[in-house]
Design a protein around this motif. Structure first.
Motif, PDB file in Angstrom:
ATOM      1  N   SER A   1       2.628  14.312   3.438  1.00  0.00           N
ATOM      2  CA  SER A   1       1.411  12.727   3.229  1.00  0.00           C
ATOM      3  C   SER A   1       1.781  11.318   3.789  1.00  0.00           C
ATOM      4  CB  SER A   1       0.302  13.196   2.262  1.00  0.00           C
ATOM      5  OG  SER A   1      -0.425  11.893   2.186  1.00  0.00           O
ATOM      6  N   TRP A   2       3.181  11.119   2.890  1.00  0.00           N
ATOM      7  CA  TRP A   2       3.664   9.473   2.736  1.00  0.00           C
ATOM      8  C   TRP A   2       4.315   9.426   4.238  1.00  0.00           C
ATOM      9  CZ3 TRP A   2       8.340   7.006   3.106  1.00  0.00           C
ATOM     10  CH2 TRP A   2       8.242   5.687   2.495  1.00  0.00           C
ATOM     11  N   LEU A   3       4.846  10.527   4.954  1.00  0.00           N
ATOM     12  CA  LEU A   3       5.488  10.046   5.899  1.00  0.00           C
ATOM     13  C   LEU A   3       5.005   9.534   7.437  1.00  0.00           C
ATOM     14  CD1 LEU A   3       8.718  12.160   5.896  1.00  0.00           C
ATOM     15  CD2 LEU A   3       8.922   9.944   5.551  1.00  0.00           C
ATOM     16  N   GLU A   4       3.670  10.794   6.617  1.00  0.00           N
ATOM     17  CA  GLU A   4       2.094  10.633   8.102  1.00  0.00           C
ATOM     18  C   GLU A   4       1.607   9.379   7.997  1.00  0.00           C
ATOM     19  OE1 GLU A   4       0.274  13.764   7.492  1.00  0.00           O
ATOM     20  OE2 GLU A   4       1.311  15.176   8.767  1.00  0.00           O
ATOM     21  N   MET A   5       1.785   9.144   6.720  1.00  0.00           N
ATOM     22  CA  MET A   5       0.418   7.381   6.788  1.00  0.00           C
ATOM     23  C   MET A   5       1.928   6.183   6.948  1.00  0.00           C
ATOM     24  SD  MET A   5      -0.258   6.319   3.007  1.00  0.00           S
ATOM     25  CE  MET A   5      -0.818   3.970   2.596  1.00  0.00           C
ATOM     26  N   THR A   6       3.052   6.144   6.717  1.00  0.00           N
ATOM     27  CA  THR A   6       4.235   5.353   7.330  1.00  0.00           C
ATOM     28  C   THR A   6       4.439   5.147   8.710  1.00  0.00           C
ATOM     29  OG1 THR A   6       5.715   6.458   5.976  1.00  0.00           O
ATOM     30  CG2 THR A   6       6.220   4.183   7.788  1.00  0.00           C
ATOM     31  N   VAL A   7       3.488   6.673   9.253  1.00  0.00           N
ATOM     32  CA  VAL A   7       3.662   7.201  11.065  1.00  0.00           C
ATOM     33  C   VAL A   7       3.035   6.298  11.406  1.00  0.00           C
ATOM     34  CG1 VAL A   7       3.355   8.380  12.605  1.00  0.00           C
ATOM     35  CG2 VAL A   7       5.707   8.244  10.931  1.00  0.00           C
TER      36      VAL A   7
ATOM     37  N   ALA B   1       9.891   3.102  -2.546  1.00  0.00           N
ATOM     38  CA  ALA B   1       8.654   4.076  -2.482  1.00  0.00           C
ATOM     39  C   ALA B   1       9.331   5.756  -1.776  1.00  0.00           C
ATOM     40  CB  ALA B   1       7.891   3.425  -1.729  1.00  0.00           C
ATOM     41  N   GLY B   2       9.714   5.932  -0.933  1.00  0.00           N
ATOM     42  CA  GLY B   2       9.723   7.223  -0.102  1.00  0.00           C
ATOM     43  C   GLY B   2      10.876   7.959  -1.394  1.00  0.00           C
ATOM     44  N   SER B   3      12.150   7.286  -1.213  1.00  0.00           N
ATOM     45  CA  SER B   3      12.970   8.348  -2.094  1.00  0.00           C
ATOM     46  C   SER B   3      11.770   9.018  -3.539  1.00  0.00           C
ATOM     47  CB  SER B   3      14.235   6.682  -3.026  1.00  0.00           C
ATOM     48  OG  SER B   3      14.565   6.770  -1.821  1.00  0.00           O
ATOM     49  N   GLN B   4      11.233   7.917  -4.578  1.00  0.00           N
ATOM     50  CA  GLN B   4      10.576   8.539  -5.294  1.00  0.00           C
ATOM     51  C   GLN B   4      10.457  10.114  -4.814  1.00  0.00           C
ATOM     52  OE1 GLN B   4       8.610   5.979  -8.261  1.00  0.00           O
ATOM     53  NE2 GLN B   4       9.100   4.418  -6.383  1.00  0.00           N
ATOM     54  N   LEU B   5       9.380  10.315  -3.864  1.00  0.00           N
ATOM     55  CA  LEU B   5       9.227  10.622  -3.464  1.00  0.00           C
ATOM     56  C   LEU B   5       9.993  12.422  -3.168  1.00  0.00           C
ATOM     57  CD1 LEU B   5       6.147   9.832  -1.771  1.00  0.00           C
ATOM     58  CD2 LEU B   5       5.704  11.053  -3.486  1.00  0.00           C
ATOM     59  N   LEU B   6      10.425  12.084  -2.568  1.00  0.00           N
ATOM     60  CA  LEU B   6      12.102  12.652  -1.977  1.00  0.00           C
ATOM     61  C   LEU B   6      12.603  13.649  -2.937  1.00  0.00           C
ATOM     62  CD1 LEU B   6      14.031  13.829   0.474  1.00  0.00           C
ATOM     63  CD2 LEU B   6      15.313  12.146   0.741  1.00  0.00           C
TER      64      LEU B   6
ATOM     65  N   LYS C   1       0.867  -1.294  -0.003  1.00  0.00           N
ATOM     66  CA  LYS C   1      -0.182   0.022  -0.153  1.00  0.00           C
ATOM     67  C   LYS C   1       0.793   1.454   0.182  1.00  0.00           C
ATOM     68  CE  LYS C   1      -4.642  -1.046   1.073  1.00  0.00           C
ATOM     69  NZ  LYS C   1      -5.524  -0.327   3.023  1.00  0.00           N
ATOM     70  N   LEU C   2       2.007   1.119   0.907  1.00  0.00           N
ATOM     71  CA  LEU C   2       3.202   2.472   1.540  1.00  0.00           C
ATOM     72  C   LEU C   2       3.605   1.783  -0.265  1.00  0.00           C
ATOM     73  CD1 LEU C   2       4.526   2.210   4.129  1.00  0.00           C
ATOM     74  CD2 LEU C   2       3.218   3.977   3.934  1.00  0.00           C
ATOM     75  N   VAL C   3       3.995   1.624  -0.943  1.00  0.00           N
ATOM     76  CA  VAL C   3       4.559   1.708  -3.184  1.00  0.00           C
ATOM     77  C   VAL C   3       3.731   2.231  -3.262  1.00  0.00           C
ATOM     78  CG1 VAL C   3       5.260   0.006  -4.363  1.00  0.00           C
ATOM     79  CG2 VAL C   3       6.128   0.099  -2.015  1.00  0.00           C
ATOM     80  N   ALA C   4       2.101   1.191  -3.815  1.00  0.00           N
ATOM     81  CA  ALA C   4       0.885   1.459  -4.278  1.00  0.00           C
ATOM     82  C   ALA C   4       0.783   3.846  -4.614  1.00  0.00           C
ATOM     83  CB  ALA C   4      -0.226   0.812  -4.524  1.00  0.00           C
ATOM     84  N   ARG C   5       0.620   4.116  -2.840  1.00  0.00           N
ATOM     85  CA  ARG C   5       0.370   5.529  -3.258  1.00  0.00           C
ATOM     86  C   ARG C   5       1.385   6.507  -3.022  1.00  0.00           C
ATOM     87  NH1 ARG C   5      -3.638   7.019   0.783  1.00  0.00           N
ATOM     88  NH2 ARG C   5      -4.223   5.608   0.705  1.00  0.00           N
ATOM     89  N   VAL C   6       2.683   6.405  -3.672  1.00  0.00           N
ATOM     90  CA  VAL C   6       3.846   6.982  -4.425  1.00  0.00           C
ATOM     91  C   VAL C   6       2.624   7.728  -5.752  1.00  0.00           C
ATOM     92  CG1 VAL C   6       6.283   7.313  -5.557  1.00  0.00           C
ATOM     93  CG2 VAL C   6       5.433   6.418  -3.377  1.00  0.00           C
ATOM     94  N   PRO C   7       2.499   6.855  -6.285  1.00  0.00           N
ATOM     95  CA  PRO C   7       1.501   8.047  -8.025  1.00  0.00           C
ATOM     96  C   PRO C   7       0.948   8.385  -7.501  1.00  0.00           C
ATOM     97  CG  PRO C   7       1.658   5.209  -8.135  1.00  0.00           C
ATOM     98  CD  PRO C   7       2.620   5.376  -6.653  1.00  0.00           C
ATOM     99  N   SER C   8      -0.269   8.113  -6.887  1.00  0.00           N
ATOM    100  CA  SER C   8      -1.234   8.344  -6.871  1.00  0.00           C
ATOM    101  C   SER C   8      -1.794   9.882  -5.625  1.00  0.00           C
ATOM    102  CB  SER C   8      -2.613   7.781  -5.965  1.00  0.00           C
ATOM    103  OG  SER C   8      -2.196   7.249  -4.682  1.00  0.00           O
ATOM    104  N   LEU C   9      -0.103   9.920  -5.582  1.00  0.00           N
ATOM    105  CA  LEU C   9      -0.431  11.200  -4.265  1.00  0.00           C
ATOM    106  C   LEU C   9       0.734  11.934  -5.467  1.00  0.00           C
ATOM    107  CD1 LEU C   9       1.809  10.441  -0.673  1.00  0.00           C
ATOM    108  CD2 LEU C   9      -0.632  11.087  -1.360  1.00  0.00           C
ATOM    109  N   LEU C  10       1.759  11.730  -5.855  1.00  0.00           N
ATOM    110  CA  LEU C  10       2.745  12.678  -7.186  1.00  0.00           C
ATOM    111  C   LEU C  10       1.017  13.032  -7.961  1.00  0.00           C
ATOM    112  CD1 LEU C  10       5.272  11.363  -7.713  1.00  0.00           C
ATOM    113  CD2 LEU C  10       5.223  13.148  -6.622  1.00  0.00           C
ATOM    114  N   GLN C  11       0.181  13.218  -7.621  1.00  0.00           N
ATOM    115  CA  GLN C  11      -0.975  12.874  -8.660  1.00  0.00           C
ATOM    116  C   GLN C  11      -1.257  14.076  -8.321  1.00  0.00           C
ATOM    117  OE1 GLN C  11      -3.435   9.879 -10.562  1.00  0.00           O
ATOM    118  NE2 GLN C  11      -3.979  11.419 -11.941  1.00  0.00           N
TER     119      GLN C  11
END
Lengths: 179, 179
Positions: free
Chosen positions: B91-97, B124-129, B71-81
């Motif tokens: 947002s992704w870090l908050e989800m991880t927490v 996954a996180g690296s893509q966002l960072l 789920k964390l991996v899948a969230r990456v593209p949808s968040l970027l959109q």
DNA sequence: ACCTGAACACCGTTCAAGT
DNA sequence: ACCTGAACACCGTTCAAGT
């Protein structure tokens, strides 16, 4: 009236000193989770003697690092005299990180002490944080326990090759605290 | 040609499923350091069977939390959109927490996975960072491993009464990353 | 092919016996 | 008053024997 330090029988005092000395060395090499058995053995005493002097691992860690904690406490007023409270806090946190990196077991002590709002370490840092907050330099919604949680995260289980990253991470935190 | 999932004998498959189910429950209550013995016992299998299916504690943790990691991996593209990369990372870090706080053993997995630059979580996180850094929104001298070290520090060993502090701490970090 | 659980290693902690 | 170390508890891990 005495100075609060119990007077020990000569052999007990010698065992106490040996335990501190051996623990310092072993924590240095193996970290705060070194076996108590190995410390007792290295000091040439029975495991029961270690427990008699130090009923918990924490008590031993506190005794071993008492002088470093004292230094951290003593640094507070001198830092406040030299620089603004936010810079003083940054400097103090860097010192705390340095101790954790230099002395194998210190981070084990930090780990427990950082969770208590009135441990010597937390209390010392709080003075700096509060001053900086009162001066309007750092955000008000963060406590020293919060801050030490972050600092502890930086140093815990750190690999030798990552040590050089710690300065950057401390600076991220301090920047994030600015108002 | 198969899908990469080995076909197990019926009894082995049943044991595997029971182990995952029991481990999920026990990690939930006791955290990632629950005894493997208790998990095997709860699943009604011998300890050797647990080791056959999961040679390390980490392998078990990965199996138990495979869907959350996905789920964390899948969230990456949808968040970027939906938002700017820096907000997406927050947002992704908050989800991880949140996962670490909700699922007893997840933080145990995060602890090991966060130290590897190519684990699924780190990648996954690296893509966002990276996106946020390329956009000039966040400082360039921080890696995802650095960031997850800080995040892990926030959630590790957290007491129930301190859970409400985590949002503040994540925001401190993100603020500290801003250019 | 898979399972079981005894066996071994290791460590923390206590306490009866000794000086 | 202090020390010793055997004893117990607990857990991780392996592997010979069994199905």
């Amino acid at each position: 009236m005495d100075d609060g330090v119990a007077v020990l029988r000569a052999d007990a005092q010698r065992n106490y000193d040996r335990l501190i000395h051996t623990a310092t060395t072993i924590f240095e090499v193996q970290g705060a989770s070194a076996t108590l058995e190995s410390i007792a053995k290295g000091a040439g005493v029975g495991i029961g003697t270690l427990y008699r002097h130090f009923p918990t691992r924490r008590a031993l860690l506190e005794a071993v690092y008492a002088d470093r904690v004292a230094k951290l406490v003593a640094r507070v007023p001198s830092l406040l005299q030299k620089m603004s409270p936010d810079k003083a806090l940054l400097s103090w946190l860097e010192m705390t990180v340095d101790y954790s990196l230099q002395y194998g077991g210190f981070s084990g002590l930090l780990e427990v002490a950082s969770k208590e709002k009135d441990s010597p370490i937390t209390s010392a840092g709080s003075q700096l944080l509060t001053k900086a907050q009162e001066a309007g330099l750092l955000r008000n919604d963060v406590t020293m326990v919060d801050l030490l949680r972050l600092i502890n995260g930086i140093v815990v289980d750190i690999a030798p090759e990552d040590v050089k990253r710690t300065n950057t991470l401390v600076s991220v935190i301090i920047t994030g605290l600015k108002t």
